[in-house]
Design a protein around this motif. Structure first.
Motif, PDB file in Angstrom:
ATOM      1  N   GLN A  95       4.572  16.168 -10.953  1.00 26.80           N
ATOM      2  CA  GLN A  95       3.484  15.208 -10.755  1.00 26.80           C
ATOM      3  C   GLN A  95       2.566  15.706  -9.643  1.00 26.80           C
ATOM      4  OE1 GLN A  95       5.223  11.468  -9.572  1.00 26.80           O
ATOM      5  NE2 GLN A  95       6.622  12.430  -8.135  1.00 26.80           N
ATOM      6  N   ASP A  96       1.356  15.180  -9.620  1.00 26.88           N
ATOM      7  CA  ASP A  96       0.385  15.558  -8.593  1.00 26.88           C
ATOM      8  C   ASP A  96       0.631  14.815  -7.291  1.00 26.88           C
ATOM      9  OD1 ASP A  96      -0.934  17.199 -10.402  1.00 26.88           O
ATOM     10  OD2 ASP A  96      -2.407  15.664 -10.930  1.00 26.88           O
ATOM     11  N   GLU A  97       1.057  13.573  -7.427  1.00 29.43           N
ATOM     12  CA  GLU A  97       1.256  12.722  -6.260  1.00 29.43           C
ATOM     13  C   GLU A  97       2.167  11.557  -6.614  1.00 29.43           C
ATOM     14  OE1 GLU A  97      -2.313   9.661  -5.921  1.00 29.43           O
ATOM     15  OE2 GLU A  97      -3.050  11.733  -5.999  1.00 29.43           O
ATOM     16  N   CYS A  98       2.638  10.908  -5.572  1.00 32.73           N
ATOM     17  CA  CYS A  98       3.401   9.670  -5.764  1.00 32.73           C
ATOM     18  C   CYS A  98       3.180   8.799  -4.537  1.00 32.73           C
ATOM     19  CB  CYS A  98       4.887   9.954  -5.986  1.00 32.73           C
ATOM     20  SG  CYS A  98       5.773  10.596  -4.557  1.00 32.73           S
ATOM     21  N   GLU A  99       3.524   7.548  -4.667  1.00 32.34           N
ATOM     22  CA  GLU A  99       3.417   6.624  -3.547  1.00 32.34           C
ATOM     23  C   GLU A  99       4.793   6.042  -3.279  1.00 32.34           C
ATOM     24  OE1 GLU A  99       1.027   2.582  -2.506  1.00 32.34           O
ATOM     25  OE2 GLU A  99      -0.129   4.270  -3.307  1.00 32.34           O
ATOM     26  N   VAL A 100       5.158   6.017  -1.993  1.00 26.74           N
ATOM     27  CA  VAL A 100       6.456   5.487  -1.588  1.00 26.74           C
ATOM     28  C   VAL A 100       6.237   4.443  -0.504  1.00 26.74           C
ATOM     29  CG1 VAL A 100       7.699   7.597  -2.204  1.00 26.74           C
ATOM     30  CG2 VAL A 100       6.844   7.311   0.118  1.00 26.74           C
ATOM     31  N   ALA A 101       7.254   3.631  -0.290  1.00 21.93           N
ATOM     32  CA  ALA A 101       7.170   2.572   0.709  1.00 21.93           C
ATOM     33  C   ALA A 101       7.092   3.154   2.116  1.00 21.93           C
ATOM     34  CB  ALA A 101       8.372   1.646   0.581  1.00 21.93           C
ATOM     35  N   ALA A 102       6.359   2.480   2.957  1.00 18.87           N
ATOM     36  CA  ALA A 102       6.272   2.847   4.376  1.00 18.87           C
ATOM     37  C   ALA A 102       7.255   1.968   5.155  1.00 18.87           C
ATOM     38  CB  ALA A 102       4.856   2.624   4.877  1.00 18.87           C
ATOM     39  N   PRO A 103       7.668   2.394   6.306  1.00 16.59           N
ATOM     40  CA  PRO A 103       7.393   3.666   6.951  1.00 16.59           C
ATOM     41  C   PRO A 103       8.167   4.800   6.275  1.00 16.59           C
ATOM     42  CG  PRO A 103       8.947   2.437   8.279  1.00 16.59           C
ATOM     43  CD  PRO A 103       8.552   1.552   7.127  1.00 16.59           C
ATOM     44  N   LEU A 104       7.676   6.023   6.475  1.00 17.18           N
ATOM     45  CA  LEU A 104       8.301   7.194   5.865  1.00 17.18           C
ATOM     46  C   LEU A 104       8.540   8.257   6.922  1.00 17.18           C
ATOM     47  CD1 LEU A 104       9.166   8.611   3.191  1.00 17.18           C
ATOM     48  CD2 LEU A 104       6.871   9.615   3.153  1.00 17.18           C
ATOM     49  N   GLY A 105       9.799   8.572   7.140  1.00 18.74           N
ATOM     50  CA  GLY A 105      10.183   9.640   8.055  1.00 18.74           C
ATOM     51  C   GLY A 105      10.712  10.827   7.268  1.00 18.74           C
ATOM     52  N   LEU A 139       7.817  13.543  11.256  1.00 14.78           N
ATOM     53  CA  LEU A 139       7.032  12.708  10.347  1.00 14.78           C
ATOM     54  C   LEU A 139       7.330  11.231  10.602  1.00 14.78           C
ATOM     55  CD1 LEU A 139       5.152  12.400   7.871  1.00 14.78           C
ATOM     56  CD2 LEU A 139       7.215  12.538   6.461  1.00 14.78           C
ATOM     57  N   SER A 140       6.275  10.445  10.718  1.00 16.21           N
ATOM     58  CA  SER A 140       6.415   9.006  10.921  1.00 16.21           C
ATOM     59  C   SER A 140       5.226   8.298  10.264  1.00 16.21           C
ATOM     60  CB  SER A 140       6.477   8.695  12.421  1.00 16.21           C
ATOM     61  OG  SER A 140       6.691   7.328  12.629  1.00 16.21           O
ATOM     62  N   ALA A 141       5.107   8.451   8.959  1.00 20.50           N
ATOM     63  CA  ALA A 141       3.960   7.926   8.218  1.00 20.50           C
ATOM     64  C   ALA A 141       4.051   6.413   8.049  1.00 20.50           C
ATOM     65  CB  ALA A 141       3.865   8.608   6.862  1.00 20.50           C
ATOM     66  N   ARG A 142       2.881   5.795   8.070  1.00 22.75           N
ATOM     67  CA  ARG A 142       2.776   4.337   7.923  1.00 22.75           C
ATOM     68  C   ARG A 142       1.937   3.997   6.692  1.00 22.75           C
ATOM     69  NH1 ARG A 142       2.172   5.518  13.424  1.00 22.75           N
ATOM     70  NH2 ARG A 142       3.762   4.546  14.724  1.00 22.75           N
ATOM     71  N   ASP A 143       1.853   2.715   6.395  1.00 17.63           N
ATOM     72  CA  ASP A 143       1.041   2.248   5.269  1.00 17.63           C
ATOM     73  C   ASP A 143      -0.347   2.863   5.307  1.00 17.63           C
ATOM     74  OD1 ASP A 143       2.440   0.612   3.526  1.00 17.63           O
ATOM     75  OD2 ASP A 143       2.171  -1.181   4.739  1.00 17.63           O
ATOM     76  N   GLY A 144      -0.777   3.415   4.176  1.00 23.06           N
ATOM     77  CA  GLY A 144      -2.106   3.984   4.050  1.00 23.06           C
ATOM     78  C   GLY A 144      -2.189   5.448   4.427  1.00 23.06           C
ATOM     79  N   ASP A 145      -1.116   6.012   5.002  1.00 20.25           N
ATOM     80  CA  ASP A 145      -1.131   7.428   5.377  1.00 20.25           C
ATOM     81  C   ASP A 145      -0.951   8.312   4.150  1.00 20.25           C
ATOM     82  OD1 ASP A 145      -1.424   6.790   8.044  1.00 20.25           O
ATOM     83  OD2 ASP A 145       0.633   7.297   8.612  1.00 20.25           O
ATOM     84  N   GLU A 146      -1.374   9.561   4.316  1.00 20.45           N
ATOM     85  CA  GLU A 146      -1.215  10.562   3.266  1.00 20.45           C
ATOM     86  C   GLU A 146      -0.404  11.728   3.825  1.00 20.45           C
ATOM     87  OE1 GLU A 146      -4.532  11.714   0.431  1.00 20.45           O
ATOM     88  OE2 GLU A 146      -4.488  13.418   1.802  1.00 20.45           O
ATOM     89  N   MET A 193       0.827  -1.184   0.000  1.00 14.78           N
ATOM     90  CA  MET A 193       0.000   0.000   0.000  1.00 14.78           C
ATOM     91  C   MET A 193       0.876   1.255   0.000  1.00 14.78           C
ATOM     92  SD  MET A 193      -2.966   1.091   2.647  1.00 14.78           S
ATOM     93  CE  MET A 193      -4.467   0.667   1.807  1.00 14.78           C
ATOM     94  N   GLY A 194       1.698   1.493   0.998  1.00 15.78           N
ATOM     95  CA  GLY A 194       2.617   2.613   1.004  1.00 15.78           C
ATOM     96  C   GLY A 194       2.028   3.910   1.525  1.00 15.78           C
ATOM     97  N   VAL A 195       2.814   4.970   1.381  1.00 17.65           N
ATOM     98  CA  VAL A 195       2.442   6.310   1.812  1.00 17.65           C
ATOM     99  C   VAL A 195       2.238   7.162   0.561  1.00 17.65           C
ATOM    100  CG1 VAL A 195       3.189   8.369   3.066  1.00 17.65           C
ATOM    101  CG2 VAL A 195       3.778   6.096   3.944  1.00 17.65           C
ATOM    102  N   ARG A 196       1.142   7.872   0.519  1.00 18.31           N
ATOM    103  CA  ARG A 196       0.820   8.732  -0.626  1.00 18.31           C
ATOM    104  C   ARG A 196       1.302  10.149  -0.323  1.00 18.31           C
ATOM    105  NH1 ARG A 196      -5.298   9.861  -2.154  1.00 18.31           N
ATOM    106  NH2 ARG A 196      -4.917  11.541  -3.599  1.00 18.31           N
ATOM    107  N   ILE A 197       2.126  10.705  -1.211  1.00 10.86           N
ATOM    108  CA  ILE A 197       2.620  12.065  -1.077  1.00 10.86           C
ATOM    109  C   ILE A 197       1.904  12.932  -2.101  1.00 10.86           C
ATOM    110  CG2 ILE A 197       4.633  13.584  -1.200  1.00 10.86           C
ATOM    111  CD1 ILE A 197       6.367  11.136  -0.597  1.00 10.86           C
ATOM    112  N   LEU A 198       1.266  14.022  -1.628  1.00  9.94           N
ATOM    113  CA  LEU A 198       0.552  14.946  -2.502  1.00  9.94           C
ATOM    114  C   LEU A 198       1.362  16.228  -2.655  1.00  9.94           C
ATOM    115  CD1 LEU A 198      -3.016  14.654  -0.942  1.00  9.94           C
ATOM    116  CD2 LEU A 198      -2.093  13.400  -2.888  1.00  9.94           C
ATOM    117  N   PHE A 199       1.509  16.685  -3.878  1.00 15.47           N
ATOM    118  CA  PHE A 199       2.214  17.933  -4.182  1.00 15.47           C
ATOM    119  C   PHE A 199       1.167  18.979  -4.550  1.00 15.47           C
ATOM    120  CE2 PHE A 199       4.899  14.358  -5.330  1.00 15.47           C
ATOM    121  CZ  PHE A 199       6.066  14.644  -4.634  1.00 15.47           C
ATOM    122  N   LEU A 200       1.058  20.033  -3.763  1.00 19.53           N
ATOM    123  CA  LEU A 200       0.019  21.033  -3.976  1.00 19.53           C
ATOM    124  C   LEU A 200       0.596  22.341  -4.509  1.00 19.53           C
ATOM    125  CD1 LEU A 200      -1.995  20.362  -0.703  1.00 19.53           C
ATOM    126  CD2 LEU A 200      -2.376  19.404  -2.967  1.00 19.53           C
ATOM    127  N   GLY A 201      -0.242  23.078  -5.251  1.00 23.40           N
ATOM    128  CA  GLY A 201       0.154  24.386  -5.772  1.00 23.40           C
ATOM    129  C   GLY A 201       1.398  24.312  -6.637  1.00 23.40           C
TER     130      GLY A 201
END
Length: 80
Positions: free
Chosen positions: A17-27, A63-70, A1-9
């Motif tokens: 790109q608008d977004e990407c997904e990277v492996a969790a955990p993400l610090g 930051l300590s994002a886990r699977d499914g976090d945005e 599943m991973g962590v979804r990163i959104l790029f705004l403005g």
């Protein structure tokens, strides 16, 4: 599943790109490595805020994002 990163403005243009997904955990260090150098530079300069799971972090290095976090990268707000 991973962590979804959104790029705004204007960060969307820097990232190319608008977004990407990277492996969790993400610090903090993982986030800097996952985005392109131009976006990472903006993050380091403190101009960009970071929202994780819907809350803006006062200290981005916590930051300590886990699977499914945005994670949303929020550009500086300009008044008008």
């Amino acid at each position: 599943m991973g962590v979804r990163i959104l790029f705004l403005g204007p960060l969307r243009d820097l990232a190319g790109q608008d977004e990407c997904e990277v492996a969790a955990p993400l610090g903090w260090d993982g986030l800097l490595a996952a985005v392109n150098p131009a976006v990472a530079e903006q993050l380091r300069e403190g101009r960009v805020n970071l929202a994780w799971a819907g809350k803006v972090l006062a200290d981005k290095t916590q930051l300590s994002a886990r699977d499914g976090d945005e994670v949303a990268l929020l550009p500086p707000v300009s008044g008008g």
